[in-house]
Design a protein around this motif. Sequence first.
Motif, PDB file in Angstrom:
ATOM      1  N   SER A 167      40.890  28.905  37.153  1.00 54.79           N
ATOM      2  CA  SER A 167      40.454  29.576  38.383  1.00 54.79           C
ATOM      3  C   SER A 167      39.709  30.869  38.082  1.00 54.79           C
ATOM      4  CB  SER A 167      41.665  29.895  39.275  1.00 54.79           C
ATOM      5  OG  SER A 167      42.355  28.725  39.635  1.00 54.79           O
ATOM      6  N   ASN A 168      39.799  31.290  36.821  1.00 54.15           N
ATOM      7  CA  ASN A 168      39.175  32.569  36.429  1.00 54.15           C
ATOM      8  C   ASN A 168      38.385  32.424  35.135  1.00 54.15           C
ATOM      9  OD1 ASN A 168      40.544  34.764  38.326  1.00 54.15           O
ATOM     10  ND2 ASN A 168      42.144  33.305  37.738  1.00 54.15           N
ATOM     11  N   ILE A 169      37.612  31.338  35.016  1.00 54.93           N
ATOM     12  CA  ILE A 169      36.836  31.113  33.790  1.00 54.93           C
ATOM     13  C   ILE A 169      35.914  32.305  33.526  1.00 54.93           C
ATOM     14  CG2 ILE A 169      34.982  29.727  32.766  1.00 54.93           C
ATOM     15  CD1 ILE A 169      36.231  27.263  33.942  1.00 54.93           C
ATOM     16  N   GLY A 170      35.953  32.789  32.271  1.00 49.07           N
ATOM     17  CA  GLY A 170      35.133  33.932  31.892  1.00 49.07           C
ATOM     18  C   GLY A 170      35.746  35.276  32.230  1.00 49.07           C
ATOM     19  N   LYS A 171      36.954  35.260  32.801  1.00 46.34           N
ATOM     20  CA  LYS A 171      37.637  36.504  33.137  1.00 46.34           C
ATOM     21  C   LYS A 171      38.995  36.553  32.443  1.00 46.34           C
ATOM     22  CE  LYS A 171      35.643  36.565  37.802  1.00 46.34           C
ATOM     23  NZ  LYS A 171      35.954  36.536  39.257  1.00 46.34           N
ATOM     24  N   THR A 172      39.402  37.756  32.058  1.00 48.36           N
ATOM     25  CA  THR A 172      40.715  37.917  31.435  1.00 48.36           C
ATOM     26  C   THR A 172      41.800  37.854  32.500  1.00 48.36           C
ATOM     27  OG1 THR A 172      39.817  39.311  29.681  1.00 48.36           O
ATOM     28  CG2 THR A 172      42.192  39.429  30.056  1.00 48.36           C
ATOM     29  N   VAL A 173      42.791  36.980  32.273  1.00 48.77           N
ATOM     30  CA  VAL A 173      43.949  36.903  33.162  1.00 48.77           C
ATOM     31  C   VAL A 173      45.097  37.633  32.480  1.00 48.77           C
ATOM     32  CG1 VAL A 173      45.553  35.405  34.390  1.00 48.77           C
ATOM     33  CG2 VAL A 173      43.178  34.683  34.072  1.00 48.77           C
ATOM     34  N   ASP A 174      45.622  38.629  33.150  1.00 47.08           N
ATOM     35  CA  ASP A 174      46.690  39.451  32.585  1.00 47.08           C
ATOM     36  C   ASP A 174      47.890  38.578  32.220  1.00 47.08           C
ATOM     37  OD1 ASP A 174      47.625  42.427  32.302  1.00 47.08           O
ATOM     38  OD2 ASP A 174      49.276  41.383  33.287  1.00 47.08           O
ATOM     39  N   ALA A 175      48.497  38.871  31.066  1.00 51.08           N
ATOM     40  CA  ALA A 175      49.653  38.088  30.614  1.00 51.08           C
ATOM     41  C   ALA A 175      50.788  38.152  31.628  1.00 51.08           C
ATOM     42  CB  ALA A 175      50.122  38.597  29.252  1.00 51.08           C
ATOM     43  N   SER A 176      50.985  39.305  32.242  1.00 50.85           N
ATOM     44  CA  SER A 176      52.037  39.444  33.254  1.00 50.85           C
ATOM     45  C   SER A 176      51.781  38.513  34.436  1.00 50.85           C
ATOM     46  CB  SER A 176      52.119  40.886  33.743  1.00 50.85           C
ATOM     47  OG  SER A 176      52.504  41.751  32.699  1.00 50.85           O
ATOM     48  N   GLU A 177      50.522  38.413  34.837  1.00 51.09           N
ATOM     49  CA  GLU A 177      50.157  37.542  35.958  1.00 51.09           C
ATOM     50  C   GLU A 177      50.444  36.081  35.617  1.00 51.09           C
ATOM     51  OE1 GLU A 177      46.190  36.578  38.685  1.00 51.09           O
ATOM     52  OE2 GLU A 177      46.189  38.280  37.299  1.00 51.09           O
ATOM     53  N   LEU A 178      50.167  35.697  34.376  1.00 52.89           N
ATOM     54  CA  LEU A 178      50.445  34.322  33.951  1.00 52.89           C
ATOM     55  C   LEU A 178      51.941  34.038  33.957  1.00 52.89           C
ATOM     56  CD1 LEU A 178      47.927  33.899  30.993  1.00 52.89           C
ATOM     57  CD2 LEU A 178      47.921  32.607  33.131  1.00 52.89           C
ATOM     58  N   MET A 179      52.732  34.982  33.459  1.00 54.47           N
ATOM     59  CA  MET A 179      54.176  34.767  33.402  1.00 54.47           C
ATOM     60  C   MET A 179      54.791  34.695  34.790  1.00 54.47           C
ATOM     61  SD  MET A 179      55.480  36.853  30.040  1.00 54.47           S
ATOM     62  CE  MET A 179      54.523  38.324  30.343  1.00 54.47           C
ATOM     63  N   ILE A 180      54.288  35.490  35.707  1.00 51.41           N
ATOM     64  CA  ILE A 180      54.784  35.437  37.078  1.00 51.41           C
ATOM     65  C   ILE A 180      54.414  34.100  37.721  1.00 51.41           C
ATOM     66  CG2 ILE A 180      54.504  36.431  39.394  1.00 51.41           C
ATOM     67  CD1 ILE A 180      54.249  39.181  37.959  1.00 51.41           C
ATOM     68  N   ALA A 181      53.202  33.608  37.429  1.00 51.77           N
ATOM     69  CA  ALA A 181      52.762  32.316  37.969  1.00 51.77           C
ATOM     70  C   ALA A 181      53.621  31.171  37.450  1.00 51.77           C
ATOM     71  CB  ALA A 181      51.302  32.068  37.610  1.00 51.77           C
ATOM     72  N   VAL A 182      54.114  31.296  36.214  1.00 51.76           N
ATOM     73  CA  VAL A 182      54.879  30.212  35.593  1.00 51.76           C
ATOM     74  C   VAL A 182      56.376  30.358  35.842  1.00 51.76           C
ATOM     75  CG1 VAL A 182      55.527  29.138  33.407  1.00 51.76           C
ATOM     76  CG2 VAL A 182      53.157  29.803  33.819  1.00 51.76           C
ATOM     77  N   TRP A 183      56.922  31.538  35.522  1.00 56.11           N
ATOM     78  CA  TRP A 183      58.371  31.731  35.569  1.00 56.11           C
ATOM     79  C   TRP A 183      58.858  32.582  36.739  1.00 56.11           C
ATOM     80  CZ3 TRP A 183      56.067  32.301  30.518  1.00 56.11           C
ATOM     81  CH2 TRP A 183      56.294  31.209  29.685  1.00 56.11           C
ATOM     82  N   GLY A 184      57.923  33.097  37.517  1.00 55.30           N
ATOM     83  CA  GLY A 184      58.318  33.895  38.661  1.00 55.30           C
ATOM     84  C   GLY A 184      58.671  35.327  38.342  1.00 55.30           C
ATOM     85  N   ARG A 185      58.536  35.720  37.072  1.00 56.84           N
ATOM     86  CA  ARG A 185      58.852  37.085  36.684  1.00 56.84           C
ATOM     87  C   ARG A 185      58.221  37.382  35.336  1.00 56.84           C
ATOM     88  NH1 ARG A 185      62.893  33.664  35.814  1.00 56.84           N
ATOM     89  NH2 ARG A 185      64.084  33.735  33.888  1.00 56.84           N
TER      90      ARG A 185
END
Length: 227
Positions: A167-185
Amino acid sequence: MKAKILFVEDERELSLIVCDTLRQQGYEVVAAFDGIDGLSRYKTEDADLIIADVMMPRLDGFAMAKEIRRISANVPIIFLTAKSTIDDVEEGFDIGANDYLKKPFELRELLVRIRALLRNKVQSRNENVVFSIGSYNFDVTNQLLTFNGNETVISNIEARILKKLASNIGKTVDASELMIAVWGRDEVSNRNSLHGYIHKLRRALRHAPNVSIINQRGFGYMLTVKT
């Protein structure tokens, strides 16, 4: 039309309380008391959503969910668990869980999560999201990567991460944002796990040399497609 929920829990008192609450909320509820019973009830009666305890006699929740995932890739599954380690949570998501709640839990929180998953299920039916990633097609709903006609099924966690990156090709996705998307925290203990799943995604995308997942050290990850 009422949504049907399969509730699989060996604690009879808890099962009675939760099932009564769900019925009061307007859901049709089917109760089962171990994994074998739950699997059988799903095969014969189907369900729009499954809530299952992890630790049950005869067949535990994880083993039951594996069998159900062979039948349906899309039915939402919520695990109830007294286990709290990230390894247990990861195992559940890898099998195909959509959410989990740690025991003891508030019934209001369970109801909120049920409504969210059923709403997402309806949206997924109406719009099956497919991303083009270089020479790959990524079917989010069915967790499928297709390359030159060859399909690869990726895990639930990998699909969640890849959806965020795609959804964000070519953009940096923050690691925290990824972890929240996967594990909720966002927890320190999840960092190594996230890196491990990124490594698996790189292997899954290895057939297209112009597709890369770049580690932006200290920030997060970026999915890139070179033209």
